[in-house]
Design an enzyme around this catalytic site. Structure first.
Site, PDB file in Angstrom:
ATOM      1  N   LYS A 114       0.833  -1.046   0.039  1.00  0.00           N
ATOM      2  CA  LYS A 114      -0.082  -0.004  -0.180  1.00  0.00           C
ATOM      3  C   LYS A 114       1.102   1.145  -0.109  1.00  0.00           C
ATOM      4  O   LYS A 114       1.800   1.428   1.144  1.00  0.00           O
ATOM      5  CB  LYS A 114      -1.061   0.014   1.074  1.00  0.00           C
ATOM      6  CG  LYS A 114      -1.764   1.294   1.324  1.00  0.00           C
ATOM      7  CD  LYS A 114      -2.705   1.172   2.520  1.00  0.00           C
ATOM      8  CE  LYS A 114      -3.517   2.418   2.803  1.00  0.00           C
ATOM      9  NZ  LYS A 114      -4.465   2.088   3.965  1.00  0.00           N
ATOM     10  N   LYS A 145       1.632   5.385   0.038  1.00  0.00           N
ATOM     11  CA  LYS A 145       0.999   6.636   0.634  1.00  0.00           C
ATOM     12  C   LYS A 145       1.422   7.646  -0.637  1.00  0.00           C
ATOM     13  O   LYS A 145       2.637   7.523  -1.299  1.00  0.00           O
ATOM     14  CB  LYS A 145       1.676   6.911   1.895  1.00  0.00           C
ATOM     15  CG  LYS A 145       1.396   6.258   2.928  1.00  0.00           C
ATOM     16  CD  LYS A 145      -0.325   6.383   3.343  1.00  0.00           C
ATOM     17  CE  LYS A 145      -0.564   5.731   4.702  1.00  0.00           C
ATOM     18  NZ  LYS A 145      -1.991   5.864   4.784  1.00  0.00           N
ATOM     19  N   LYS A 176     -12.061   0.770   9.400  1.00  0.00           N
ATOM     20  CA  LYS A 176     -11.143   0.854  10.884  1.00  0.00           C
ATOM     21  C   LYS A 176     -11.891   0.847  12.211  1.00  0.00           C
ATOM     22  O   LYS A 176     -13.007   1.736  12.611  1.00  0.00           O
ATOM     23  CB  LYS A 176      -9.988   2.070  10.773  1.00  0.00           C
ATOM     24  CG  LYS A 176      -9.369   2.118   9.565  1.00  0.00           C
ATOM     25  CD  LYS A 176      -8.564   3.205   9.388  1.00  0.00           C
ATOM     26  CE  LYS A 176      -7.599   3.286   7.841  1.00  0.00           C
ATOM     27  NZ  LYS A 176      -6.592   4.555   7.810  1.00  0.00           N
TER      28      LYS A 176
END
Length: 330
Positions: free
Chosen positions: A155, A157, A253
């Protein structure tokens, strides 16, 4: 049956190196830990303050201390229902909610997944490993190291500037890895469709939160070749209906949702709306991952690398091996 708060405390855990996103750099993470006792059992939960909502660990601890007298003498299930009304979503409620789930499971002699109504025991899942923001060369280097360590899903950023260069560099550095990206609301003034098409050509399979919260309608006329997932734009189950027209999925989350209770509701709402599910986390220890791992069994993408980004984890933490996260071997 009655419960009481044993402790609410702040703990500091150092990050391995630094964790860099478009909003800043972290070299440590402060978490809040809640411990609830009842019937000779102890339940524990951990929350990481949601920094973009203005939370901090001391404030979260104080929230728990203020609520504790209102749930004392209740049983664990009733207390869990009460905190949904007494507290707003966020890290404080997450720590308390998860501690109550843990306590109730222990009191009833059940595993957490059984109490949550899951079909079977959780099994290891491929997890994303986050490549912090940096120069294209630095990100490519970190990606190559992660791929060599066995991570198959990375992943990245991003910032809204030079994103194609960063992704191209990572693709070259880790040619065999699957790629997803997190724009962290940074695609304000760019051609979103063109950017999505370019990243798709580089093998990116999903884009997380491309636009700022409140600007989700920018995605309305766009038919991108890869899915957009809402992160900051979807905090609770009530948000799912609002964002469903603009996104293809949601990143759940527990810190945003305020605990496993609301996270399960978000997952149910996402399933009902035909949206894909991702389960993510903040920087955290394995104590915070335990309830998230149960939910992750329902997810298309899993991003539970929080403990892997720390210098050290709690004893008996989750195992990260061959790009997968799995329960500790007992």
């Amino acid at each position: 049956m009655a419960i009481q708060l044993k402790s609410a405390r702040v703990e500091r855990w150092p990050v391995a190196g630094a964790f860099v996103i478009s909003r800043g750099t972290k070299t440590h993470v402060d978490v809040v830990v809640a411990e609830i006792e009842g019937e000779g059992e102890l339940g524990r939960g951990e929350g990481t303050p949601v920094y973009y909502l203005g939370e901090d660990a001391a404030g979260c601890r104080d929230q728990i201390l203020r609520v504790a007298p209102h749930i004392a003498e209740l049983d664990a299930a009733s207390a869990r229902a009460a905190v949904q009304e007494l507290m707003a979503a966020g890290a404080a409620r997450n720590a308390l909610d998860c501690a109550l789930w843990d306590l109730e499971a222990r009191q009833r002699g059940l595993r957490l997944w059984q109490l949550a109504g899951c079909d079977g025991a959780p099994t290891s899942r491929v997890t994303a490993f986050t490549i912090s923001l940096g120069t294209p060369g630095a990100m490519a280097e970190r990606a190559a190291t992660a791929e060599a360590d066995g991570y198959r899903l990375l992943k990245l950023k991003l910032t809204g500037e030079d994103d194609r260069l960063r992704v191209a560099a990572v693709r070259k550095g880790a040619p065999g890895a699957r790629l997803i990206v997190d724009a962290n609301e940074s695609w304000r003034d760019i051609d979103i469709l063109s950017e999505a098409e370019a990243l798709a050509d580089l093998g990116v399979e999903m884009i997380e939160q491309p636009v700022p919260v409140g600007a989700d309608a920018l995605l309305d006329p766009i038919y991108a070749p890869i899915p957009f997932l809402a992160d900051e734009s979807c905090q609770t189950a009530a948000d799912v209906a609002r964002i469903g027209a603009f996104y293809d999925g949601v990143n759940i989350k527990l810190d945003k949702a305020g605990g496993l209770t609301e996270a399960l509701r978000i997952a149910d709402a996402a399933d009902a709306a035909g949206l894909s599910i991702m389960v993510g986390c903040m920087l955290c220890t394995s104590l915070a991952i335990r309830p998230a791992f149960v939910l992750a069994q329902r997810a298309r993408w899993v991003d539970l690398d929080g403990p892997a980004l720390l210098e050290r984890d709690r004893e008996g933490g989750f195992e990260f091996r061959d790009g997968r996260i799995g329960p500790p071997v007992v």
